[in-house]
Design an enzyme around this catalytic site. Sequence first.
Site, PDB file in Angstrom:
ATOM      1  N   ALA A  14       0.932  -1.049  -0.029  1.00 35.21           N
ATOM      2  CA  ALA A  14      -0.014  -0.150   0.034  1.00 35.21           C
ATOM      3  C   ALA A  14       0.969   1.133  -0.045  1.00 35.21           C
ATOM      4  O   ALA A  14       0.467   2.296  -0.519  1.00 35.21           O
ATOM      5  CB  ALA A  14      -0.751  -0.018   1.250  1.00 35.21           C
ATOM      6  N   THR A  18       0.490   5.568  -1.578  1.00 34.25           N
ATOM      7  CA  THR A  18       0.178   6.663  -0.734  1.00 34.25           C
ATOM      8  C   THR A  18       0.445   8.132  -1.477  1.00 34.25           C
ATOM      9  O   THR A  18      -0.365   9.129  -1.300  1.00 34.25           O
ATOM     10  CB  THR A  18       0.890   6.623   0.475  1.00 34.25           C
ATOM     11  OG1 THR A  18       2.251   6.692   0.334  1.00 34.25           O
ATOM     12  CG2 THR A  18       0.629   5.823   1.533  1.00 34.25           C
ATOM     13  N   ILE A  93      -4.763  -3.338  -4.724  1.00 38.60           N
ATOM     14  CA  ILE A  93      -6.015  -3.836  -5.413  1.00 38.60           C
ATOM     15  C   ILE A  93      -6.321  -2.371  -6.176  1.00 38.60           C
ATOM     16  O   ILE A  93      -7.347  -2.400  -6.820  1.00 38.60           O
ATOM     17  CB  ILE A  93      -7.134  -4.061  -4.448  1.00 38.60           C
ATOM     18  CG1 ILE A  93      -7.268  -2.863  -3.464  1.00 38.60           C
ATOM     19  CG2 ILE A  93      -6.744  -5.491  -3.520  1.00 38.60           C
ATOM     20  CD1 ILE A  93      -8.699  -2.822  -3.004  1.00 38.60           C
ATOM     21  N   ASP A  94      -5.377  -1.593  -6.378  1.00 35.40           N
ATOM     22  CA  ASP A  94      -5.855  -0.265  -6.976  1.00 35.40           C
ATOM     23  C   ASP A  94      -5.608  -0.271  -8.504  1.00 35.40           C
ATOM     24  O   ASP A  94      -5.796   0.751  -9.214  1.00 35.40           O
ATOM     25  CB  ASP A  94      -5.050   0.899  -6.334  1.00 35.40           C
ATOM     26  CG  ASP A  94      -3.512   0.522  -6.304  1.00 35.40           C
ATOM     27  OD1 ASP A  94      -3.050   0.136  -7.091  1.00 35.40           O
ATOM     28  OD2 ASP A  94      -2.845   1.383  -5.372  1.00 35.40           O
ATOM     29  N   HIS A 111      -3.510 -10.161  -3.979  1.00 35.36           N
ATOM     30  CA  HIS A 111      -4.798  -9.946  -2.985  1.00 35.36           C
ATOM     31  C   HIS A 111      -6.027  -9.377  -3.917  1.00 35.36           C
ATOM     32  O   HIS A 111      -6.842  -8.638  -3.571  1.00 35.36           O
ATOM     33  CB  HIS A 111      -4.523  -8.800  -1.969  1.00 35.36           C
ATOM     34  CG  HIS A 111      -3.609  -9.250  -0.912  1.00 35.36           C
ATOM     35  ND1 HIS A 111      -3.094  -8.504  -0.101  1.00 35.36           N
ATOM     36  CD2 HIS A 111      -3.094 -10.457  -0.574  1.00 35.36           C
ATOM     37  CE1 HIS A 111      -2.238  -9.171   0.716  1.00 35.36           C
ATOM     38  NE2 HIS A 111      -2.372 -10.326   0.288  1.00 35.36           N
TER      39      HIS A 111
END
Length: 242
Positions: A14, A18, A93-94, A111
């Site tokens: 993640a 950011t 997951i983006d 994921h």
Amino acid sequence: MVQRARRAVVFTGAGISTECGIPDFRSPGGFWTRYKPIDYSEFLASEDTRIEAWRRFLMIRETIGKAEPGPSHRAVAQLAERGHVATVITQNIDGLHQASGIPAQRIIEIHGNGTYAKCLTCGLRHEIGWVKDTIEATGRPPRCTACGGIVKSATISFGQAMPEQEMADARAATLNADLFIAIGSSLQVFPAAGFPVLAKQNRTPMVILNREETGLDGLADLVIHADSGPVLCAVMDRIRAA
Ligand code: NAD
């Protein structure tokens, strides 16, 4: 190290997103400090929980849907294009690695993907816009238009089995790597964090680039505690100048 690599694996979490405005998992203010994740078994168990899960997902989706690849995604894409990076294994997951131009067949999403939904029974793809409209129109969670099965975002929830093919592909890519670079991951979520461990067991040089300490810093050959964007841009400058 990057310049010499021909089959590097970049493993992302993640933290690489950011800088694109998507909060990470554990930092204060991140999604999950605000919304406790809903376990897969709870999702299956009741319509009320599914409605709540979709409500949270659609809220998170508002942020993710507007995000664009950042400097780190673009640097990784350039490293892939220049033949240094063979595969990206991502926990995200983006869909931002795809959006940065890396061919889909070189990205392994362990994921899942939050840009669409899937029927849990027959696997049919459903679009998020359709899910939203269905919930708005009926007040109930969506059911598959083909088989009536439960529809869920195409992400892997806590308690849900990891995708077999992706896990096998990620393992093969890790064992084939001549360099393993983990970027923006706390390396606390297993089995995902097992890939850097596997790389090290295979005596592959390992770099960890993360803003703060990770659970696996002790295993790495090089640890950089910094924001990924500026570091990767500096790496690209050096490679271009060489
Ligand atoms: P994590 O939140 O556990 O760890 C992220 C790490 O990135 C933290 O240690 C943080 O210090 C670091 N970080 C934050 N910004 C950074 C930056 N600019 N440069 C360098 N490091 C930075 O995330 P994880 O290890 O990926 O595990 C989280 C799980 O949550 C994953 O399974 C993922 O599927 C999911 N998730 C995905 C997204 C996304 O798709 N963008 C966002 C949130 C959570």
